[in-house]
Design a protein around this motif. Sequence first.
Motif, PDB file in Angstrom:
ATOM      1  N   GLY A 140      13.109   6.723   0.580  1.00 43.18           N
ATOM      2  CA  GLY A 140      12.500   6.544   1.766  1.00 43.18           C
ATOM      3  C   GLY A 140      13.176   7.016   2.944  1.00 43.18           C
ATOM      4  N   ILE A 141      12.873   7.943   3.768  1.00 48.40           N
ATOM      5  CA  ILE A 141      13.448   8.237   4.944  1.00 48.40           C
ATOM      6  C   ILE A 141      13.305   7.539   6.011  1.00 48.40           C
ATOM      7  N   THR A 168       0.857  -1.279   0.068  1.00 44.33           N
ATOM      8  CA  THR A 168      -0.024  -0.040   0.060  1.00 44.33           C
ATOM      9  C   THR A 168       0.820   1.241   0.020  1.00 44.33           C
ATOM     10  N   VAL A 169       0.538   1.997  -0.876  1.00 44.04           N
ATOM     11  CA  VAL A 169       1.281   3.558  -1.033  1.00 44.04           C
ATOM     12  C   VAL A 169       0.118   4.590  -0.957  1.00 44.04           C
ATOM     13  N   GLU A 170       0.680   5.527  -0.246  1.00 49.24           N
ATOM     14  CA  GLU A 170      -0.338   6.616  -0.129  1.00 49.24           C
ATOM     15  C   GLU A 170       0.564   7.801  -0.501  1.00 49.24           C
ATOM     16  N   LEU A 171      -0.434   8.762  -0.954  1.00 44.22           N
ATOM     17  CA  LEU A 171       0.203  10.311  -1.184  1.00 44.22           C
ATOM     18  C   LEU A 171      -0.288  11.405  -0.249  1.00 44.22           C
ATOM     19  N   TYR A 172       0.462  12.009   0.329  1.00 43.44           N
ATOM     20  CA  TYR A 172      -0.208  13.414   1.040  1.00 43.44           C
ATOM     21  C   TYR A 172       0.475  14.564   0.733  1.00 43.44           C
ATOM     22  N   ALA A 173      -0.310  15.550   0.908  1.00 43.50           N
ATOM     23  CA  ALA A 173       0.011  16.889   0.517  1.00 43.50           C
ATOM     24  C   ALA A 173       1.034  17.133   1.654  1.00 43.50           C
ATOM     25  N   SER A 174       1.950  18.136   1.145  1.00 41.26           N
ATOM     26  CA  SER A 174       2.975  18.479   2.327  1.00 41.26           C
ATOM     27  C   SER A 174       2.254  19.453   3.450  1.00 41.26           C
ATOM     28  N   GLY A 175       2.637  18.967   4.567  1.00 41.17           N
ATOM     29  CA  GLY A 175       2.075  19.516   5.992  1.00 41.17           C
ATOM     30  C   GLY A 175       1.099  18.554   6.280  1.00 41.17           C
ATOM     31  N   TYR A 194       3.969  17.401  -2.703  1.00 37.47           N
ATOM     32  CA  TYR A 194       3.300  16.268  -2.014  1.00 37.47           C
ATOM     33  C   TYR A 194       4.532  15.160  -1.305  1.00 37.47           C
ATOM     34  N   PHE A 195       4.251  14.165  -0.681  1.00 32.66           N
ATOM     35  CA  PHE A 195       5.101  13.334  -0.406  1.00 32.66           C
ATOM     36  C   PHE A 195       4.479  11.750  -0.432  1.00 32.66           C
ATOM     37  N   VAL A 196       5.458  10.918  -0.666  1.00 29.94           N
ATOM     38  CA  VAL A 196       4.751   9.447  -0.806  1.00 29.94           C
ATOM     39  C   VAL A 196       4.996   8.874   0.522  1.00 29.94           C
ATOM     40  N   HIS A 197       4.135   8.090   0.837  1.00 29.67           N
ATOM     41  CA  HIS A 197       4.130   7.422   2.370  1.00 29.67           C
ATOM     42  C   HIS A 197       3.784   5.620   2.284  1.00 29.67           C
ATOM     43  N   ILE A 198       4.635   5.216   2.910  1.00 34.08           N
ATOM     44  CA  ILE A 198       3.912   3.494   3.084  1.00 34.08           C
ATOM     45  C   ILE A 198       3.725   3.500   4.517  1.00 34.08           C
ATOM     46  N   PRO A 199       2.227   3.172   4.623  1.00 35.87           N
ATOM     47  CA  PRO A 199       2.081   3.134   6.078  1.00 35.87           C
ATOM     48  C   PRO A 199       2.525   2.204   7.015  1.00 35.87           C
ATOM     49  N   ALA A 200       2.492   2.369   8.290  1.00 30.45           N
ATOM     50  CA  ALA A 200       2.939   1.413   9.493  1.00 30.45           C
ATOM     51  C   ALA A 200       2.205   0.169   9.199  1.00 30.45           C
ATOM     52  N   SER A 201       1.139  -0.018   8.797  1.00 33.06           N
ATOM     53  CA  SER A 201       0.506  -1.357   8.845  1.00 33.06           C
ATOM     54  C   SER A 201       1.337  -2.311   7.842  1.00 33.06           C
ATOM     55  N   GLU A 202       1.912  -1.546   6.893  1.00 33.12           N
ATOM     56  CA  GLU A 202       2.682  -2.604   6.034  1.00 33.12           C
ATOM     57  C   GLU A 202       3.818  -3.280   6.609  1.00 33.12           C
ATOM     58  N   GLY A 217       5.590   4.299   9.773  1.00 32.14           N
ATOM     59  CA  GLY A 217       5.748   3.920   8.503  1.00 32.14           C
ATOM     60  C   GLY A 217       6.907   4.850   7.989  1.00 32.14           C
ATOM     61  N   ILE A 218       7.009   4.664   6.481  1.00 35.77           N
ATOM     62  CA  ILE A 218       8.137   5.363   5.757  1.00 35.77           C
ATOM     63  C   ILE A 218       7.542   6.530   5.016  1.00 35.77           C
ATOM     64  N   SER A 219       8.143   7.517   5.084  1.00 37.32           N
ATOM     65  CA  SER A 219       7.804   8.709   3.949  1.00 37.32           C
ATOM     66  C   SER A 219       9.064   8.974   3.050  1.00 37.32           C
ATOM     67  N   SER A 220       8.640   9.660   2.089  1.00 34.78           N
ATOM     68  CA  SER A 220       9.686  10.275   1.065  1.00 34.78           C
ATOM     69  C   SER A 220      10.015  11.593   1.477  1.00 34.78           C
ATOM     70  N   LEU A 221      10.928  12.316   0.700  1.00 30.13           N
ATOM     71  CA  LEU A 221      10.826  13.534   0.738  1.00 30.13           C
ATOM     72  C   LEU A 221       9.781  14.189   0.207  1.00 30.13           C
ATOM     73  N   VAL A 222       9.780  15.593   0.164  1.00 35.99           N
ATOM     74  CA  VAL A 222       8.624  16.413  -0.421  1.00 35.99           C
ATOM     75  C   VAL A 222       9.021  16.733  -1.857  1.00 35.99           C
ATOM     76  N   TYR A 223       7.991  16.351  -2.838  1.00 35.23           N
ATOM     77  CA  TYR A 223       8.357  16.552  -4.221  1.00 35.23           C
ATOM     78  C   TYR A 223       7.527  17.942  -4.609  1.00 35.23           C
ATOM     79  N   ASP A 224       8.148  18.842  -5.257  1.00 35.76           N
ATOM     80  CA  ASP A 224       7.245  20.128  -5.824  1.00 35.76           C
ATOM     81  C   ASP A 224       6.813  19.734  -7.256  1.00 35.76           C
ATOM     82  N   LEU A 225       5.757  19.291  -7.650  1.00 39.11           N
ATOM     83  CA  LEU A 225       5.186  18.823  -8.877  1.00 39.11           C
ATOM     84  C   LEU A 225       4.705  20.148  -9.532  1.00 39.11           C
TER      85      LEU A 225
END
Length: 575
Positions: A103-104, A28-35, A65-73, A113-121
């Motif tokens: 992945g940070i 499972t991969v989630e997308l979050y807005a910065s903040g 945005y940043f990409v996040h892999i949730p803790a449940s994984e 979980g594990i998140s990426s850095l923030v991407y400015d698209l």
Amino acid sequence: VWLDNGAGGGAANNGVRDGSESGIDNVTVELYASGQTPGVDTPVRATVTSGGGYYFFDNLNAGQYFVHIPASEFGAGGSLEGYASSTGAGSDETTDQDGDENGIDDLNRLSNGISSLVYDLQPNSEVTGESEAGYTGSLDDDNVNGTADFGFYEAVAIGNIIWDDNGAGGGTVNNGVMDGGEAGIDGVTVVLYDAVTNTPVFTTTTAGGGFYEFDNLLPGSYRVHIPASEFTSGGVLAGYASSTGNGSDETTDQTGDENGIDNPLRATTGISSTVYVLQPNNEVTTEAQGSYSGSLDDDNVNFTADFGFMALASIGDYVWLDANANGVQEYGELGIENVLVELYNAAGTLVMTTTTAFDGSYGFTGLIPGNYSLVFYPPAGYAVSPQDVGANDQVDSDINPATGATVVTTLDPGENDPTWDAGMFPINPAIDIEKSVSIARVAPGQTATVTYTLQVTNTGDLTLNAVSITDTLPAGMSYVLGSASIAPTSIAGQDITWNDATGGAPFAPGDSLTITFEASVDTQATGTYVNNAGVVAIYPPGDNYPDGQVDDRDDVSVVIEDPSVALDKKLWLRA
């Protein structure tokens, strides 16, 4: 999202997809807005990797945005259970998986979980030329960023227990096995080292009964280390040593061995385990893992890195000048300096040596619990006092006078036994002969017989042997045959000899013997006749002095002369 395991010639955990490393589907991969906060806020989008680990979020509004892999994984049943993020993370938005992963790292990924850095698209501004495999949309290359990659590796863990190997509750002291009622030791600092680079990786502290663990590790070679500070003053293990010996494998738990490599310089260098080579899906599965708090599979966790320690013991006390040689320390008797003392173990092997201090004290510290004996070497010219005189073990002499050794004693963990004392005194072998005669004056021409008495006494402090006496009669006197209270062994001319006058019995200090015999006086003799007697005895060697002999002489005179009579007359006139 791929498995950074070094397959097919790649390099494990290098953050680069190389060799034949494969993608991981169903993540499972989630997308979050910065903040936004993952797990609290609702993600902008969510998807699942497929087709070899690929994912995309298409037709997004421009923004950050940043990409996040949730803790449940990463929890039980998750696609990444037992996996950790590849070490490090790329710092740009343009490098693809062949150059970095994004992945940070977060050791608490089971919660965060594990998140990426923030991407400015931004439209028409994204990197071009990167791999966009798996993209099924229709946007231009410069509107698609396919560089948000995540590498994971299968993690491993190591740990278990540090305990007091003191034999409590029916266990066996210092056997390297946690048995009986032996308990763990909390509060001990434990450091994990990379065994290849010899650099520290993580540090923790034992808790909950002596347990420790290092979780979510990269596969590789490690050793567990107890730092030197733990063995110095104030350290939890001050006064302790590693249980003797150490296990030589990575699979035996504390019920079979312990893994601390013995080092007498533990207060300088600490104590380390043997090297553990930790590999995914390859670790022992039969050991106890009741204290493990992580989520890795049993075959990724090695809980056999155990350390047994025991409190060290000491022994000693005092060597004193036993002035009256009675084997008891008494007021005014002082210590003897520079007496050599040796400590032996149960096998008879010399362990340590020391010499007594100016006050006669000595001691051996830092001893492994077990059986020991002591040997004392008196200074030249000294003998050892009687052993174990009286009921007070605090003031008696504990060494065998013949050997200078004590009996074997057992030192328990943490025991200080200050009851091993030795009394010594200067040796003074001596013998005395006293000669007397029954009649000291005889008239000439008179038939007379006199009786001589020889009194021999051991006046020294060593037992004597082979006490021999010779009495030489002067010319004009003759031995009366059969008159001696102890028959002489030989009569030669004027010499009367008693070889071994004690009949083979030892002549102890204070012992005495008496010989009487008669001698007749020649009727023609006149003048003073001196009778001489001598005694010689030997003493056997001791541990610190050679054998030798002592002797003494005495004489007595008989005067043969006419008796004289004097008459004095006085006259007093009364006025």
